[in-house]
Design a protein around this motif. Structure first.
Motif, PDB file in Angstrom:
ATOM      1  N   SER A 122      -5.695   3.977  -2.337  1.00  0.00           N
ATOM      2  CA  SER A 122      -5.630   2.607  -1.818  1.00  0.00           C
ATOM      3  C   SER A 122      -4.160   2.189  -1.779  1.00  0.00           C
ATOM      4  O   SER A 122      -3.261   3.033  -1.786  1.00  0.00           O
ATOM      5  CB  SER A 122      -6.439   1.688  -2.731  1.00  0.00           C
TER       6      SER A 122
ATOM      7  N   SER B 113     -12.331   2.487  -0.413  1.00  0.00           N
ATOM      8  CA  SER B 113     -13.462   2.856  -1.274  1.00  0.00           C
ATOM      9  C   SER B 113     -13.582   4.372  -1.300  1.00  0.00           C
ATOM     10  O   SER B 113     -12.919   5.073  -0.530  1.00  0.00           O
ATOM     11  CB  SER B 113     -14.748   2.251  -0.724  1.00  0.00           C
TER      12      SER B 113
ATOM     13  N   PHE C  40     -10.403   0.511  -7.181  1.00  0.00           N
ATOM     14  CA  PHE C  40     -11.027   0.305  -5.882  1.00  0.00           C
ATOM     15  C   PHE C  40     -12.106   1.348  -5.579  1.00  0.00           C
ATOM     16  O   PHE C  40     -12.924   1.151  -4.686  1.00  0.00           O
ATOM     17  CB  PHE C  40      -9.980   0.301  -4.760  1.00  0.00           C
ATOM     18  N   GLU C  41     -12.104   2.443  -6.345  1.00  0.00           N
ATOM     19  CA  GLU C  41     -13.178   3.422  -6.130  1.00  0.00           C
ATOM     20  C   GLU C  41     -14.535   2.819  -6.476  1.00  0.00           C
ATOM     21  O   GLU C  41     -15.566   3.336  -6.068  1.00  0.00           O
ATOM     22  CB  GLU C  41     -12.934   4.655  -7.006  1.00  0.00           C
TER      23      GLU C  41
ATOM     24  N   SER D  20     -15.423  -0.268  -5.747  1.00  0.00           N
ATOM     25  CA  SER D  20     -15.795  -1.402  -4.899  1.00  0.00           C
ATOM     26  C   SER D  20     -17.107  -1.094  -4.204  1.00  0.00           C
ATOM     27  O   SER D  20     -17.428   0.061  -3.937  1.00  0.00           O
ATOM     28  CB  SER D  20     -14.699  -1.725  -3.891  1.00  0.00           C
ATOM     29  N   LYS D  21     -17.871  -2.131  -3.933  1.00  0.00           N
ATOM     30  CA  LYS D  21     -19.205  -1.950  -3.391  1.00  0.00           C
ATOM     31  C   LYS D  21     -19.136  -1.252  -2.027  1.00  0.00           C
ATOM     32  O   LYS D  21     -18.383  -1.666  -1.165  1.00  0.00           O
ATOM     33  CB  LYS D  21     -19.886  -3.307  -3.228  1.00  0.00           C
ATOM     34  N   PRO D  22     -19.934  -0.191  -1.831  1.00  0.00           N
ATOM     35  CA  PRO D  22     -19.897   0.525  -0.551  1.00  0.00           C
ATOM     36  C   PRO D  22     -20.129  -0.393   0.648  1.00  0.00           C
ATOM     37  O   PRO D  22     -19.554  -0.184   1.698  1.00  0.00           O
ATOM     38  CB  PRO D  22     -21.030   1.553  -0.670  1.00  0.00           C
TER      39      PRO D  22
ATOM     40  N   GLU E 180     -17.316  -1.757   2.868  1.00  0.00           N
ATOM     41  CA  GLU E 180     -16.625  -0.923   3.849  1.00  0.00           C
ATOM     42  C   GLU E 180     -17.327  -1.067   5.199  1.00  0.00           C
ATOM     43  O   GLU E 180     -17.760  -0.081   5.790  1.00  0.00           O
ATOM     44  CB  GLU E 180     -16.664   0.535   3.364  1.00  0.00           C
TER      45      GLU E 180
ATOM     46  N   PHE F 266     -13.936  -8.526  -6.913  1.00  0.00           N
ATOM     47  CA  PHE F 266     -14.447  -7.204  -6.534  1.00  0.00           C
ATOM     48  C   PHE F 266     -15.282  -6.594  -7.647  1.00  0.00           C
ATOM     49  O   PHE F 266     -16.222  -5.867  -7.413  1.00  0.00           O
ATOM     50  CB  PHE F 266     -13.292  -6.237  -6.261  1.00  0.00           C
ATOM     51  N   TYR F 267     -14.908  -6.881  -8.880  1.00  0.00           N
ATOM     52  CA  TYR F 267     -15.456  -6.081  -9.981  1.00  0.00           C
ATOM     53  C   TYR F 267     -16.336  -6.867 -10.925  1.00  0.00           C
ATOM     54  O   TYR F 267     -16.630  -6.409 -12.003  1.00  0.00           O
ATOM     55  CB  TYR F 267     -14.300  -5.425 -10.747  1.00  0.00           C
TER      56      TYR F 267
ATOM     57  N   ALA G 279     -20.295   6.595  -7.102  1.00  0.00           N
ATOM     58  CA  ALA G 279     -18.894   6.999  -7.197  1.00  0.00           C
ATOM     59  C   ALA G 279     -18.817   8.424  -7.747  1.00  0.00           C
ATOM     60  O   ALA G 279     -18.054   9.261  -7.262  1.00  0.00           O
ATOM     61  CB  ALA G 279     -18.117   6.031  -8.089  1.00  0.00           C
TER      62      ALA G 279
END
Lengths: 347, 474
Positions: A70, A98, A126-127, A129-131, A134, A227-228, A238
């Motif tokens: 990211s 993501s 950021f990995e 973050s909710k799919p 995207e 985000f989290y 993930a």
């Protein structure tokens, strides 16, 4: 007495006209390349970051080192890597990328760059973050096909959100800006900010200037917290996608993977720990990554507090904000990466 | 379901309006309105429609029993049953954890608290504060003889659950609405009323989406960095929130009024340019008018009003406002906010002289309007804060000097829109008529139809982010 029926007819007609005009304009510009109309313009604006990164690598030649991540990976500037370590580097990073996007960019790079030897994968929050965030990928045919079909449902946005791709302030605003770039390009007055090595003159990092590093760290922690807020345990998706990244590397002999656990400022890390009890989750992620360390897979842990072992402290010179470091930190991480030989080649 | 959602505007509303004007029979139309209102409410959580039905049934039955009861003691007992059930339901869902946690904190302070506080996993049903008060006002009015009990359950249930006012008001009285719902003439399409309703609805939608939500985009992120704000930024957040709350709530009220008007039903005015008030007393005659009147009729006057001498009047004012604050939320900040306004009202009563809106402009009117606005804004600091600690921090930022003329704690992506919305809010608040003062006849022209369409379509463009109304939490 005014004619209310005539008023309502005008209102209805005007509303329909404006809506259709807006949708037609967005469909013609298609700023995120995810509407798929045949009559859309061919122009790809720099503003469509994920898609731009996806396309620019097709023009690159002889890439040996690929940076994926990211905005936190932006400091791995290809030109610096080239000058310091004599490699042909390419930056395939996207703001807030993501895991699905990272996997797509990696597969695409492996397919288009036969000379690839090293993938520097920068791991950060950021990995997780909710799919479904995207949204520009799901309806992007060229990109989504690089992801296994069984994952597509995970990226599918909420049904109402698709309308926003055709008509929303955000997409209209982006369409107008893209249209301005398009018009400038027709007049020969526009040039892409992207270099052939994937880097760009436009930074992904919008830090707040004029503030102490402590305030900047706090501000970035608060900004990212939305985000989290749901991160309570390690996301299985993930783990699954990262497993596919490992498989890709293992299926390409001669390519090594350098996973860099990105540093977070201590204050930022403590903020997340106190709000979301993330220590257990992040430790689980580090353990998960390290469990894959073998052969061509290397893990370089610069997360808090390990970065202190490399002389990185909480002071201004190492941090732009809570997650974005300076080039001084990048040099330390890159020196560590490039000083360690690939285990596969040197058992 | 939210008024500002695609499913409401493009699916629910067209369907309900079509059926409303197509169905000729009064009972069938009432049934449709009732069913639509329950679907509207159940869209959020269908399980709580049972609670709404329970509350409705209880007061429908008790209303009839109170009226038929000849004995004064038994009559009063039935009234108290209605009050206990309504306030009990409200108390459980809204205040239970607040009282438990407050008692726990007190016990901790007195050193005899258990190891951990008891906590109930309770969801707050949306609109519960509104429909329990509407229902309660009915039984009280029947008891006092102000209205006859309703014997038609369909009409009564339709009055309680009528979707335009169900979840965030206005707090309509029984005798203001039921006869309109029952009137067969209201089921005939009237182009004038429909056009007026559309205009008011679109204006309300624009107030909410284009002004209130844009102000929120600036205020909310900035307040997340409260400890870093300059004095200027802290005041911008305070004034920004004052505008946000007004345009959000009055926008919602406009939409409710507009929806009802499309169906030939008149709702009372709920906001009358409250920030043009030149005293706190006048402010409460202009802000959330339906609630102010409810508190006056069912709390202040039963407590004694101003009939017991000065001290009793001040006490009654203060208590009414404290309870009014508590109605807004289960948190000490709301109680403090209510107490603050109660104190201001009492002080005005004692020292200020209450301005009668029917009299001419008071001397130094602009100064009084400005001071009233600042006083109200300071109160909103408590209203907005999640706890007293945050509120006191915010107040300290307001009243101590942290110099800076930059706005770099406002999100750059939203800053320009926030400033534009702030300026527009100021102009509309003090330089323009409010929605109920507009000459709707002059708006029903083709040119204005296009202007309204632009406002509507631009509002739709901002639907990408779901933004519930602030008063939904009450």
């Amino acid at each position: 007495m005014r004619n209310p029926a005539k008023f309502m007819m005008h209102f209805g007609f005007a509303t329909a006209t404006l809506l259709l005009a807006g949708v037609a304009f967005v469909g013609w510009i298609d700023p995120f390349r995810n509407l798929g109309f045949e009559w859309r313009i061919k122009f790809i604006s720099d503003r469509n970051q994920a898609y731009k990164r996806f396309k620019v690598i097709e023009e690159a030649k002889g890439v040996t080192d690929l940076v994926i991540g990211s905005s936190t990976s932006e400091i791995f500037v290809p030109r610096v890597l080239m000058e310091r370590y004599g490699v042909t580097a390419f930056a395939s990073n996207s703001g807030g990328a993501s895991l699905p996007l990272r996997l797509i960019l990696l597969r695409h790079a492996l397919a288009t760059q036969p000379s690839l030897k090293r993938v520097i994968y920068v791991s950060d929050l950021f990995e997780f973050s909710k799919p479904k965030l995207e949204t520009s990928v799901y309806y992007q045919d060229e990109m989504i096909k690089w992801l296994d079909k069984r994952h597509w449902a995970r990226l599918k946005p909420e049904s109402g959100e698709r309308f926003n791709d055709f008509f929303s302030f955000m997409v209209l605003d982006r369409a107008i800006r893209t249209f301005k770039d398009y018009r400038a390009s027709l007049a020969g007055k526009w040039a892409s900010a992207y270099h052939t090595d994937g880097s760009t003159t436009q930074s992904m990092i919008g830090g707040k200037t004029g503030d102490t590093v402590e305030n900047r760290v706090k501000a970035s922690a608060i900004a990212m917290s939305s985000f989290y807020s749901e991160m309570k345990e390690l996301d299985l998706f993930a783990r699954e996608l990262f497993g596919e990244i490992i498989q890709e590397i293992e299926q390409h002999p001669g390519v090594e993977l350098r996973v860099v656990l990105s540093p977070f400022h201590e204050l930022f890390f403590r903020y997340f720990e106190s709000r979301f009890v993330t220590t257990g989750v992040y430790d689980a992620w580090i353990d998960f990554l390290k469990s894959h360390e073998r052969g061509p897979i290397h893990v370089h842990n610069f997360s808090y507090p390990r970065y202190q072992d490399y002389g990185i402290t909480q002071t201004d010179r190492f941090w732009q904000d809570g997650t974005h470091t300076t080039s001084e930190v990048m040099i330390k991480m890159a020196d560590e990466i490039y000083s360690q030989p690939n285990k596969e080649q040197h058992p | 379901m939210l008024f500002n959602s695609f499913e409401f505007i493009f699916v629910f509303l067209p369907l309900v309006l079509t059926l409303y004007f197509m169905i000729r029979k009064r009972e069938a139309r009432l049934l449709m309105v009732l069913a639509a209102s329950y679907i509207f409410y159940g869209f959020w959580n269908y399980k709580f429609t049972a609670l709404l039905l329970f509350s409705t049934l209880v007061d429908f039955v008790l209303g009839i029993r109170i009226h038929e009861c000849r004995e004064a003691v038994a009559k009063k007992r039935l009234l108290w049953i209605s009050i206990a059930i309504n306030l009990g339901v409200l108390g459980y869902f809204k205040y239970c954890n607040f009282f438990v946690e407050s008692a726990y904190e007190l016990a901790k302070w007195l050193h005899f608290a258990p190891a951990s506080a008891f906590h109930l996993d309770v969801i707050l049903p949306i609109g519960i504060s509104f429909y329990t008060f509407i229902s309660l006002s009915y039984t009280i009015d029947v008891y006092l003889g102000r209205c006859s009990p309703h014997r038609d359950f369909l009409a009564y249930a339709g009055f309680v659950s009528f979707f335009p006012h169900l979840v965030a008001g206005p707090l309509i009285r029984h005798n203001e609405l039921v006869h309109q719902l029952e009137d067969p003439a209201r089921g005939r399409f009237n182009a004038d009323h429909f056009a007026e309703g559309m205009i008011v609805f679109v204006i309300g939608l624009a107030k909410k989406i284009l002004i209130a939500d844009r102000l929120a985009d600036g205020v909310n992120p900035a307040l997340n960095t409260l400890s870093m704000l300059s004095t200027l930024e802290a005041w911008l957040c305070a004034f920004g929130y004052a505008f946000q709350l007004y345009f959000d709530f009055s926008g919602y009220s406009d939409m409710a009024v507009g929806l009802a008007r499309m169906m030939n039903i008149r709702f009372p005015q709920n906001f009358n340019s409250p920030y043009q008030a030149s005293s706190n007393t006048e402010f409460w005659q202009r802000w959330h008018i339906s609630l102010s009147q409810w508190l006056r009729d069912y709390l202040y006057i039963p407590l004694g009003g101003n009939r017991g001498g000065s001290l009793a009047t001040y006490r009654n004012l203060f208590l009414t406002m404290v309870l009014g604050g508590l109605w807004h939320g289960a948190n000490w900040v709301f109680i403090f906010w209510g107490a603050y306004h109660g104190l201001l009202l009492a002080l005005e009563r004692r020292f200020g002289g209450v301005k009668n809106p029917q009299q001419g402009p008071a001397p130094f009117a602009s100064v009084k309007v400005a001071l009233t606005f600042i006083a109200v804004t300071v109160g909103w600091v408590f209203f907005r804060s999640p706890d007293m600690h945050f509120a006191l921090d915010w107040l300290s930022r307001l009243f101590t000097l942290h110099p800076s003329f930059t706005l770099h704690h406002f999100e750059p992506a939203f800053r320009d829109r926030f400033i534009a919305a702030f300026v527009l809010a100021g102009i509309l608040t003090w330089g323009a008529r409010n929605t109920s003062e507009l000459n709707l006849e002059r708006i029903k022209r083709p040119g204005m139809a296009w202007a309204l369409a632009v406002m509507f379509v631009v509002s739709l463009a901002f639907f990408s982010k779901k933004s519930p109304f602030l008063y939904f939490q009450f």
